[in-house]
Scaffold this motif. Sequence first.
Motif, short mmCIF file in Angstrom:
data_model
loop_
_atom_site.label_atom_id
_atom_site.label_comp_id
_atom_site.label_asym_id
_atom_site.label_seq_id
_atom_site.Cartn_x
_atom_site.Cartn_y
_atom_site.Cartn_z
N ALA A 1 39.57 -11.90 22.71
CA ALA A 1 40.14 -10.87 23.24
C ALA A 1 41.64 -11.13 23.56
N SER A 2 41.85 -12.19 24.35
CA SER A 2 43.40 -12.35 24.62
C SER A 2 44.39 -12.82 23.37
N ALA A 3 43.45 -13.45 22.23
CA ALA A 3 44.11 -13.64 21.10
C ALA A 3 44.47 -12.32 20.17
N LEU A 4 43.79 -11.38 20.36
CA LEU A 4 43.94 -10.10 19.90
C LEU A 4 44.97 -9.35 20.52
N GLY A 5 44.98 -9.70 21.88
CA GLY A 5 46.03 -8.72 22.63
C GLY A 5 47.46 -9.34 22.42
N ASP A 6 47.43 -10.72 22.08
CA ASP A 6 48.77 -11.57 22.04
C ASP A 6 49.07 -11.54 20.59
N ASN A 7 48.28 -10.62 19.72
CA ASN A 7 48.79 -10.63 18.42
C ASN A 7 48.78 -11.98 17.62
N ASN B 1 30.20 -4.43 26.00
CA ASN B 1 30.32 -5.96 26.13
C ASN B 1 31.63 -6.13 26.70
N GLY B 2 31.78 -6.99 27.64
CA GLY B 2 32.96 -7.32 28.71
C GLY B 2 34.16 -7.77 27.71
N ALA B 3 33.92 -8.46 26.62
CA ALA B 3 35.07 -9.05 25.74
C ALA B 3 35.66 -7.78 24.90
N ILE B 4 34.87 -6.84 24.60
CA ILE B 4 35.32 -5.69 23.69
C ILE B 4 35.96 -4.82 24.80
N GLN B 5 35.47 -4.89 25.68
CA GLN B 5 36.24 -3.88 26.94
C GLN B 5 37.52 -4.52 27.18
N THR C 1 39.99 -3.83 24.08
CA THR C 1 40.64 -2.66 24.09
C THR C 1 41.42 -2.07 25.01
N THR C 2 41.09 -2.86 26.22
CA THR C 2 42.24 -2.24 27.17
C THR C 2 43.56 -2.94 27.19
N ILE C 3 43.53 -4.18 26.71
CA ILE C 3 45.02 -4.70 26.83
C ILE C 3 45.69 -4.36 25.64
N THR C 4 45.07 -3.87 24.39
CA THR C 4 45.64 -3.61 23.23
C THR C 4 45.15 -2.41 22.69
#
Length: 321
Positions: free
Chosen positions: A181-187, A200-204, A207-210
């Motif tokens: 999740a953080s890798a997706l959010g950090d591009n 699921n918590g990781a998908i949640q 989708t919250t941070i990006t």
Amino acid sequence: MKGKSLAWALSAALAAITLSGAVQAEEQVVTIGTGGQTGIYYVAGQAICRFVNRGAHGIKCNAPVSGGGVANVNGLRSGEFNFGIMQSDHQFKALNGLAPFDGEGAMDDIRALFSLQSEVFTILARHDAKVASFDDLKGKRVNVGNPGSGQRDTLEEILRVKGWEMSVFALSSELKPAEQASALGDNNIDAMSYFVGHPNGAIQEATTITAAVLVPVAGPEIDQLLAEKTYYTKAEIPGGLYRGNDAAIPSIGVKAVLSTTAQVDPEVVYQLVKAVFDNLERFKRLHPTFADLKEAEMIEAGLTAPLHDGAVRYYKERGWM
């Protein structure tokens, strides 16, 4: 009198120490292989152990983080784990010695206990990566999953029917579920893969941070995979679970199953199964994906290996078999 009292006290203390040592010696410790700490396998393993550890049967249960379903199969084979949570397709592949377990051969002693939540192969991509279909992942930075994970194995099966190699991706990262999740959010990646129950918590988190979208996994090649590999079924991720994803998304799915081996003591298996089903209503409240669990389905759906004798004993006592 004081001497006699002291002697009696010492004798009682020694007896208590001896009794305590005997109890500790009789305590049996069992380990359940789970998955990443943000995943549902970890929640399920922790919940199972919580109920087991409340019983007065001398069994102590622990459920550490592990590499996921494939790693749990290997952990059962090596004796690292007594039990392991895995996808129903991995249970089938282990039993029959199919890839990724073909190097070790058929694991004919693997045994099923019960199934848990339905799981869906999930692709989540950054909105700005412009990934509208699975084919759009070509040339993108994709987290394919850590070795030993369910998403990695299933992604490789999808690539096979598509005639693709990992080289079609600009980057094939091997991050663990908790890191995606953080890798997706950090591009740092354009898309992440996960084989998991929903919500699921990781998908949640992702989708919250990006701004991120769930990607359909469908088409002729997927239909071919479903026809070839009957342990997969059509599935979908319901709409409205995650920010920015209001429509249901088609994909493929399996059941999560708890497995063991024929060598595990039937009494231990019986007590573990009893601990779960005697507390099933409480178990179902521990995560949203458990809410729809039904006893009749849990003892049949997704069980692609023979039931362990200890589980059969409990199910017969309940009149379910």
